[in-house]
Design a protein around this motif. Structure first.
Motif, PDB file in Angstrom:
ATOM      1  N   ARG A 448       2.722  44.419   6.058  1.00 15.98           N
ATOM      2  CA  ARG A 448       3.320  44.265   7.394  1.00 15.98           C
ATOM      3  C   ARG A 448       3.269  45.570   8.205  1.00 15.98           C
ATOM      4  O   ARG A 448       3.726  45.614   9.345  1.00 15.98           O
ATOM      5  N   ASP A 475      -2.405  41.043  12.040  1.00 22.89           N
ATOM      6  CA  ASP A 475      -1.003  40.840  12.429  1.00 22.89           C
ATOM      7  C   ASP A 475      -0.099  41.725  11.583  1.00 22.89           C
ATOM      8  O   ASP A 475      -0.318  41.908  10.386  1.00 22.89           O
ATOM      9  N   SER A 476       0.912  42.330  12.211  1.00 20.90           N
ATOM     10  CA  SER A 476       1.824  43.226  11.489  1.00 20.90           C
ATOM     11  C   SER A 476       3.118  43.343  12.282  1.00 20.90           C
ATOM     12  O   SER A 476       3.226  42.868  13.410  1.00 20.90           O
ATOM     13  N   ASP A 477       4.103  43.991  11.629  1.00 24.39           N
ATOM     14  CA  ASP A 477       5.371  44.243  12.312  1.00 24.39           C
ATOM     15  C   ASP A 477       5.435  45.642  12.900  1.00 24.39           C
ATOM     16  O   ASP A 477       6.120  45.878  13.897  1.00 24.39           O
ATOM     17  N   GLU A 508       5.145  42.570  20.486  1.00 26.47           N
ATOM     18  CA  GLU A 508       6.463  42.804  19.897  1.00 26.47           C
ATOM     19  C   GLU A 508       6.370  43.478  18.530  1.00 26.47           C
ATOM     20  O   GLU A 508       7.114  43.179  17.608  1.00 26.47           O
ATOM     21  N   ARG A 509       5.437  44.425  18.410  1.00 28.82           N
ATOM     22  CA  ARG A 509       5.378  45.277  17.220  1.00 28.82           C
ATOM     23  C   ARG A 509       6.071  46.596  17.529  1.00 28.82           C
ATOM     24  O   ARG A 509       6.088  47.066  18.668  1.00 28.82           O
ATOM     25  N   HIS A 510       6.632  47.186  16.481  1.00 30.39           N
ATOM     26  CA  HIS A 510       7.157  48.545  16.604  1.00 30.39           C
ATOM     27  C   HIS A 510       5.967  49.514  16.533  1.00 30.39           C
ATOM     28  O   HIS A 510       5.065  49.334  15.702  1.00 30.39           O
ATOM     29  N   VAL A 553      10.613  46.917   8.712  1.00 31.84           N
ATOM     30  CA  VAL A 553      10.079  45.675   8.140  1.00 31.84           C
ATOM     31  C   VAL A 553      11.155  44.938   7.365  1.00 31.84           C
ATOM     32  O   VAL A 553      11.340  43.721   7.486  1.00 31.84           O
ATOM     33  N   GLY A 556      13.908  43.159   9.242  1.00 31.87           N
ATOM     34  CA  GLY A 556      13.522  41.899   9.875  1.00 31.87           C
ATOM     35  C   GLY A 556      13.846  41.874  11.350  1.00 31.87           C
ATOM     36  O   GLY A 556      14.029  40.805  11.934  1.00 31.87           O
ATOM     37  N   ASP A 558      13.608  41.722  15.165  1.00 34.59           N
ATOM     38  CA  ASP A 558      12.652  41.117  16.068  1.00 34.59           C
ATOM     39  C   ASP A 558      12.556  41.863  17.402  1.00 34.59           C
ATOM     40  O   ASP A 558      11.826  41.446  18.304  1.00 34.59           O
TER      41      ASP A 558
END
Length: 564
Positions: A448, A475-477, A508-510, A553, A556, A558
């Motif tokens: 992630r 795709d990742s966070d 909307e990723r950090h 990560v 969680g 958002d």
């Protein structure tokens, strides 16, 4: 910085011997270049004296011998032809304008020295320098065809004019003058090395050729120096700067071209002098000295000059170590101008053409010409392209096109190499060197976290690689942009990185940035990256950034990165 060269007399005997020997070498070359230039037979001697004296006095290379050279003569020939054509039937005004161009060249060199640009002059690919100098050698050889075969009529159009009239030249040859030219070349090429170390072959060829012409061809009409003008004994008259409104732009461009060529010729010779004397020249000071010498030369109707390899090597090998040698050489030639100039009037033009032709052959970069295709086919194409453009188009166009293409190819190659250091990973592998802790943190994220790693200078050519990695991002966070190993960040590459960060925020990723310090950090700040990456997401250490990413990560969260 002292204005004048350091003059000392600790090596007086060696310096005087070196200066006298260099003067003997210079005399026939000065006469040959004067005959080739069209500026009058006296111009070569005046240039040898003026440039040689003032460059030695004010320059930054003590053992450098400065005088009219083959490359400078080729450009001066074109300038004289252009200016005399522009002045119509008034050749005197045309020559005055040509000598003004010499003064402008000197002024240009002084400005380069004052602004300390000497170290940048020779920063061009060797393939360009080689093609340029070889092209000048070809031009000098072609220009000698007419006087070598005894053709008496003036040919207009320079190199192209001579080539177009080649059938006429070959059908109107003068056997006596060809014989003298061939004799001159035979003496220069075949003289034993032991004798060459004692007396210059050019001087021997000049004397023997002249004697043979008087003894064996005395009753034949042979073109001699007196046919193109006299060399008056005494000091030359001043040539005041003369401009034409219609030619001012051309004069400025020619002056810049002549000055730049003189800088290149001089500084390449200065490097040779350094290698022989185990010293280091002062580039900027040398350019100022050359500029002063060329301004004075133009004022007295002399040819432009530059550092001469042959004279410099002879000067050093005969014991010279200080600027006294260059001053001595100039004074010896001044004696010739003042009291012995009339002795040169019987020298045949074909003998001088033979001497100049040998100079043209020596200018050709035979070493690189023979192996360029083996070293690099791209470099070979550039070299031959520059050679062709130099001979048949224009010297400035040749250098400009050559440098542009060479730089484009270099940038492309550097970009390919740098693109290999633009990588993106989501788990610990061997693509990027990570320590054990960093590997563990990446594994904990379970794919992630994307680590976007860049290394080396980020020039504009790397922007394509950045965009490619950006498009291929999974795709990742969290996206970590690692700039720890980036010493320089260009504008184009900065825009590509900004786009990657902006897209990640929109998804909307950090986004975290690592290692942006100094100029790289300031560049990002100037681009307004703080709009997407808040200060607490900027890290110096990659481990700390990975810890923060893992925490994000696991939480969680958002929440997208706040846009300021």
């Amino acid at each position: 910085m002292s204005l004048t060269n350091t003059i000392n007399f600790r090596n007086l005997r060696g310096d005087i011997f070196g200066g006298v020997t260099a003067a003997i070498v210079s005399l026939p070359l000065a006469l040959a270049f004067a005959a080739a230039s069209g500026a009058g037979p006296a111009s070569g001697l005046y240039g040898a004296v003026c440039v040689g004296f003032f460059a030695a006095l004010f320059g930054g290379t003590p053992t450098l011998i400065s005088e009219p050279t083959g490359p400078m003569t080729v450009v001066m020939t074109a300038v004289v032809t252009s200016m005399t054509a522009a002045s119509g039937a008034d050749d005197k005004t045309g020559l005055a304008m040509a000598f003004t161009v010499v003064m402008l060249a000197g002024l240009f060199q002084i400005l380069l020295g004052i602004f300390k640009l000497g170290k940048y002059i020779t920063l061009m690919p060797y393939s360009v320098i080689s093609g340029f100098m070889s092209g000048i050698g070809v031009i000098l050889i072609i220009l000698q065809i007419a006087p070598f075969v005894g053709y008496k009529d003036k040919i207009k159009g320079g190199v192209l004019g001579i080539l177009q009239n080649l059938p006429s030249l070959l059908t109107n040859v003068k056997p006596a003058e060809i014989a003298l030219g061939v004799l001159t070349l035979a003496i220069i090429f075949l003289m034993p090395s032991k004798i060459k170390r004692v007396v210059p072959p050019q001087l021997v060829a000049l004397i023997i050729g002249t004697v043979v012409s008087l003894v064996f061809f005395g009753n034949i009409d042979i073109r001699r120096i007196r046919n193109i003008g006299e060399i008056p004994m005494g000091l030359p008259s001043l040539q005041m700067p003369t401009f034409s409104a219609s030619q001012i732009t051309i004069m400025l461009v020619d002056g810049a071209m002549l000055g730049m060529l003189g800088c290149i010729d001089t500084l390449l010779t200065a490097v040779i002098a350094d290698s022989l004397t185990r010293t280091e020249h002062k580039s900027d000071k040398e350019l100022i000295g050359q500029g002063i010498g060329n301004i004075v030369s133009g004022l007295f109707g002399g040819l432009p000059g530059a550092g001469a390899t042959m004279g410099t090597v002879v000067n050093i090998q005969t014991g010279a170590r200080t600027a006294v040698s260059g001053l001595t050489r100039a004074l010896v030639l001044l004696v010739v101008v003042l009291w012995a100039a009339n002795l040169t009037e019987n020298i045949p033009m074909s003998v001088l053409a033979g001497i100049a032709l040998k100079v043209g052959i020596d200018i050709l970069d035979w070493s690189f010409l023979k192996r360029a295709h083996k070293v690099s086919w791209k470099g070979s194409i550039i070299m031959y392209g520059v050679l062709f453009l130099t001979v048949f188009v224009d010297l400035i166009v040749a250098v400009g096109v050559g440098v542009f293409i060479a730089n484009i190819l270099t940038i492309e190659r550097l970009s390919q190499l740098q693109s290999q250091d633009v990588k993106t990973i989501s788990d610990a592998d061997d693509t990027i060197v990570l320590n054990d802790e960093e590997k563990q943190l990446l594994d904990q994220a379970d794919g992630r976290i994307l680590l976007f790693y860049l290394s080396g200078p980020m020039i504009f050519g790397v922007s394509k690689a950045i965009a490619r990695e950006h498009s291929a991002m999974a795709d990742s966070d969290v996206l970590i942009v690692d700039l720890s190993d980036v010493p320089m960040l260009g504008v184009t590459a900065s825009l590509a990185i900004e786009n990657a960060i902006k897209d990640a925020c929109e998804q909307e990723r950090h986004v975290l940035i690592v290692g942006a310090t100094g100029k790289v950090k300031r560049r990002l700040e100037n681009f307004g990256v703080a709009r997407f990456v808040p200060p607490h997401y900027m890290f110096v250490d990659r481990v700390e950034a990975l810890k923060q990413a893992v925490a994000l990560v696991k939480s969680g969260s958002d929440a997208a990165t706040t846009i300021y």
